[in-house]
Enzyme design. Structure first.
Site, PDB file in Angstrom:
ATOM      1  N   ASP A   7       4.349  14.393  14.052  1.00 44.58           N
ATOM      2  CA  ASP A   7       4.336  14.014  12.979  1.00 44.58           C
ATOM      3  C   ASP A   7       3.076  14.263  11.837  1.00 44.58           C
ATOM      4  OD1 ASP A   7       6.099  13.573  10.669  1.00 44.58           O
ATOM      5  OD2 ASP A   7       5.917  11.317  10.806  1.00 44.58           O
ATOM      6  N   LEU A  58       0.896  -1.287   0.055  1.00 46.46           N
ATOM      7  CA  LEU A  58       0.157  -0.139   0.079  1.00 46.46           C
ATOM      8  C   LEU A  58       0.998   1.390  -0.109  1.00 46.46           C
ATOM      9  CD1 LEU A  58      -2.732  -0.864   2.654  1.00 46.46           C
ATOM     10  CD2 LEU A  58      -3.013  -1.005   0.141  1.00 46.46           C
ATOM     11  N   GLY A  59       2.036   1.138   0.540  1.00 48.64           N
ATOM     12  CA  GLY A  59       2.992   2.669   0.599  1.00 48.64           C
ATOM     13  C   GLY A  59       4.246   1.987   1.450  1.00 48.64           C
ATOM     14  N   GLY A  84      10.448   5.635   5.461  1.00 55.80           N
ATOM     15  CA  GLY A  84      11.403   5.688   6.390  1.00 55.80           C
ATOM     16  C   GLY A  84      11.187   4.505   7.454  1.00 55.80           C
ATOM     17  N   GLY A 123       9.601   1.600   6.885  1.00 57.99           N
ATOM     18  CA  GLY A 123       9.444   0.284   6.405  1.00 57.99           C
ATOM     19  C   GLY A 123       8.316   0.378   5.186  1.00 57.99           C
TER      20      GLY A 123
END
Length: 849
Positions: A644, A521-522, A525, A527
């Site tokens: 974040d 899916l994506g 950084g 994993g």
């Protein structure tokens, strides 16, 4: 060459339009083509013409130490260019692509051009991977972070970036590079983080890192046998100076002044020029410290030598004005109180050397690792408080005289390979708390059942991942919470008391087709995230941490994310379903959000085949995210800072409602709402300026990042886009300029909007809010409560769902669904009823248990 001649004043010696350029002084040719131009120190002024690009055979250009000005030309695609010396001039700006496509570039120098407009080291350098040997850009107006790509240049020996405005930490790629001379001193706001990466740079000869904001200890540099010059003055370094530094065979110059270094003063050979003044050494001359000082400094070492301890643990008498330490005559340490300081790291076994210790308080921090067995040898110990950390490993057995509290440590006393294990015996304070927790859970379940009965009966949903039931066995003290199960192939896997399921790796391999590329899916950084489908048809998102997660930092973030999502639940936070620890594998399993990230819909909607988001969808998404952050800041039982917030961490459901994800960097905020110091983490472009430069974090860090997301929502532009010109590549800077000239706002709005007067008015108000959220001064930014109140009227007007609508949308309430899902579902009903009674007034309702 005629254009160059016309642009320079005075005319270089021997240059004339009446002769061929190959006959000019300072010019070399081969086969009639210009290959070298060397005009260094000629006292010339003027501008370099863009036609220089036409010199296809040019290998070397040197115009250093002159008075050249104006915009530098682009040297893009000059494939034979090897040397480019532009230093010590007065150039004003650099084009975005000026070093693009230079596969043979070895020497680059643009230092001492202080009039340059701010620019960043271009990431495209790795596209052609030139054989760089030296990259010099000191005093050249560079901003941003140091790119993490310097291991891509195996020949690079010199990196000189002093006197700029670089921020952030030293990149890990330094440790895999061949850099010998590293000059990063005197950054305007200061580089931050640790300097640990130096220990891997075994080829170092000269290191200049002075006048920055580096923290933490000096690493072991014993393998840097060629190091002759080490400049670390005027930072915030802490800890004991490694003895290995004093034995470096080639060291002749070292400056450590004006830090917060501790322990014994280092002693160097007579041939070494040293400066160590302005530190916190235990005594003013080389020699050992008191044994209790040594023991407590070992405790500080386990915590990473936090600066709060470095600034207060000064001198050679721990009983004289050492913070958090209590003594009893004659000089016996009886209490160490380090609770609630957001310390990370491990518990040092050296605490056992404080033989008179009675009380040890380490609770409510972010400590990891085991509880040292050596603490059981402390004969006078009465209180050991380590609850609410991220400790793991076996639980030591203490005498019954020790009041030992260790609750709130997810992995403590468990076998991490299976998620099982049992605590050791011995008296502790957890028995009563467990009973209390059981009563709370039973009470919450009763509350839910009561609400369901109040609103009528609904059919049971047969497909659910989790099951929770309560059974009575004898007395109330024997009440047992049966654990939720995840079913795969007829086997049941139980959840733990923390509410999260330890899922076997075999289940996740099967669900993700053995982590096949088709299921990706994506990635990032952390994993890779895979789509998985369990036996009952439930789709999940499986985040497989990269191998580095087995190291301390990765493991800390892994444990922190589990611990955080165990403690908080909210409809706009992505729910954690379970986790897996197997050998080197670290995996987190979340609810699946089928529409991907907000970033995909804003910046890559055509690539993914999406329709562009409407303004109404965008402002509703923004409100969802704002509510999630508001919950973290002020509505949860404990205030948290996400650290974040960005568009790629905002996930969307099928109905385009948003949930915030990725909680590896979440930190608890201080109870007094003040800032706290931490290593800078997050994503460039979303970092609040005061956090990027000082590492001091408040909840206004999240407000700033949310403001950047609002700007992305309005413009459809990324926070940082290096493909754009310098003046527009940084979204916040550009957006603030537009806001100051409000008549330009329409030109910045995403072109996909169907713009009418009402929509533009709404966008204008949200644009003002975005600017407010990204104010330079953190105290000028609004609270998230204010943000929610501003965004609310622009989103879809809320109206309560009728029972049949709830039935259609949520499929009824299943008594076997997991407690968090049941609570979230039932709170929707409760919210409908309450908001109806309050005539539409907003009710902030959070779900926590």
């Amino acid at each position: 060459m005629s254009k160059l001649l016309a642009a320079l004043s005075p005319t270089p010696s021997g240059w004339s339009t009446s002769t061929h350029p190959c006959t000019w002084d300072y010019v070399e040719c081969q086969s009639g083509n210009v290959v070298i131009i060397s005009l260094a120190s000629q006292s010339i002024s003027g501008e370099l013409p863009s036609e220089l690009t036409h010199l296809a055979s040019l290998r070397s250009l040197s115009v250093r130490q002159n008075f050249l000005s104006g915009r530098l030309p682009s040297f893009a695609n000059m494939s034979r260019l090897e040397r480019l010396n532009l230093d010590s001039n007065e150039f004003s700006s650099i084009p975005q692509d000026f070093l693009l496509g230079l596969p043979n570039l070895r020497i680059f120098n643009v230092s001492d051009n202080h009039k340059l407009s701010p620019w960043q080291i271009p990431s495209y350098l790795t596209q052609s991977t030139p054989p760089l040997e030296s990259f010099s850009a000191s005093n050249a107006s560079i901003t941003g972070v140091i790119p993490n790509f310097f291991d891509s240049f195996p020949n690079l020996q010199n990196l000189e970036l002093s006197y700029n405005n670089l921020t952030g930490s030293l990149p890990g790629s330094f440790g895999r590079s061949e850099i010998q001379n590293l000059w990063l001193n005197n950054q305007k706001q200061g580089l931050s983080g640790t300097i640990d990466v130096l220990s891997s740079m075994t080829q170092l000869s000269q290191v200049w890192l002075h006048a920055n904001a580096f923290t933490g200890p000096i690493p072991d540099l014993s393998k840097c046998v060629n190091l002759f010059d080490l400049q670390l003055a005027d930072n915030q370094l802490t800890g004991v100076v490694p003895v290995s530094i004093t034995a470096l065979p080639k060291l002749v110059n070292i400056n450590l002044q004006n830090n917060n270094l501790q322990g014994p003063m280092p002693e160097f050979g007579n041939n070494v020029k040293i400066n160590v003044f302005g530190n916190s050494f235990c005594i003013g001359a080389p020699g050992p410290c008191d044994s209790k000082v040594t023991a407590l400094l070992a405790v500080a070492e386990g915590l990473g030598y936090p600066i709060t301890l470095a600034q207060s643990w000064v001198g050679n008498d721990v009983c004289f004005d050492w913070a958090f330490i209590s003594c009893e005559a004659p000089g016996n340490v009886i209490t160490v109180n380090l609770q609630k300081h957001h310390f990370s790291g491990t518990i040092s076994p050296a605490l056992a050397n404080l033989t008179s210790l009675r009380n040890l308080y380490l609770n409510d921090n972010n400590l990891t690792g085991p509880i040292p067995e050596s603490l059981t040898t402390l004969r006078n110990l009465k209180v050991l408080e380590v609850s609410n950390n991220n400790l793991s490993g076996p639980i030591p057995v203490f005498p019954s005289s020790v009041n030992f509290s260790h609750g709130g440590n997810l992995f403590l006393g468990k076998n991490v390979s299976t998620g099982g294990g049992s605590p050791g015996s011995g008296r502790n304070s957890n028995g009563s708390s467990i009973s209390a927790e059981i009563k709370i859970v039973v009470g919450v379940i009763s509350f839910i059942v009561g609400m369901v009965m109040a609103f009528g009966s609904y059919k049971y949903s047969k497909k659910r991942l989790h099951k929770m039931m309560v059974s009575e066995k004898g007395t109330a003290a024997s009440t047992e919470i049966k654990k939720r199960d995840i079913v795969d192939g007829g086997r049941n896997f139980s959840a733990h008391e923390d509410g999260n399921i330890a899922i076997p790796i075999q289940v996740l391999e099967k669900a993700t087709n053995f982590f096949s590329e088709e299921n990706v899916l994506g990635s990032g950084g952390y994993g890779v995230v895979y789509l998985g489908e369990l036996d009952d048809g439930t789709k999940v998102a499986v985040k497989k941490m990269k191998d580095g997660a087995t190291h301390t930092k990765g493991m800390n973030e892994f444990q922190a994310e589990i611990a955080f999502l165990t403690k908080v639940r909210h409809r706009n936070l992505v729910a954690l379903i379970g986790y897996c620890i197997n050998d080197n594998n670290r995996l987190l399993v979340y609810e699946y959000m089928p529409q991907g990230t907000l970033g995909h819909h804003l910046f890559e909607w055509e690539k993914h085949g999406f329709d562009p988001l409407t303004w109404k969808q965008r402002v509703t998404i923004a409100l969802d995210v704002a509510r999630a952050i508001e919950y973290l800041h002020s509505l949860a039982h404990q205030s948290f800072i996400h650290r974040d917030i960005k568009s790629s961490n905002i996930l969307l459901s099928d109905d385009m409602r948003a949930k915030v994800a990725d909680f590896g960097l979440v930190r608890k905020a201080p109870n007094d709402k003040s800032s706290f110091e931490t290593q800078v983490a997050g994503t460039f472009g979303y970092l609040a300026p005061e956090y990027a430069t000082t590492g001091r974090a408040t909840n206004k860090v999240d407000v700033y990042a949310f403001g950047v997301v609002l700007m992305e929502i309005i413009t459809g532009k990324k926070a940082v886009d290096e493909t754009l010109p310098d003046e527009t590549c940084h979204l916040v800077t550009w957006f603030h300029k537009i806001i100051r000239k409000s008549h330009n706002l329409k030109n910045t709005i995403d072109r996909t909007f169907d713009l009418d007067d009402q929509t533009f008015e709404s966008i204008s108000k949200v644009a003002e809010l975005a600017a407010h959220c990204t104010a330079d001064k953190y105290f000028l930014r609004p609270t998230m409560e204010h943000v929610v109140n501003v965004l609310g009227p622009f989103a879809n007007k809320w109206k309560p769902l009728r029972p049949e609508e709830i039935e259609k949308k949520y499929g009824g309430l299943d008594i076997h669904m997991s407690l968090p899902l049941a609570f979230e579902y039932s709170s929707i009903e409760s919210l409908s009823f309450t908001e109806a009674k309050l005539n539409g007034h907003r009710l902030n309702q959070s779900a926590h248990f």
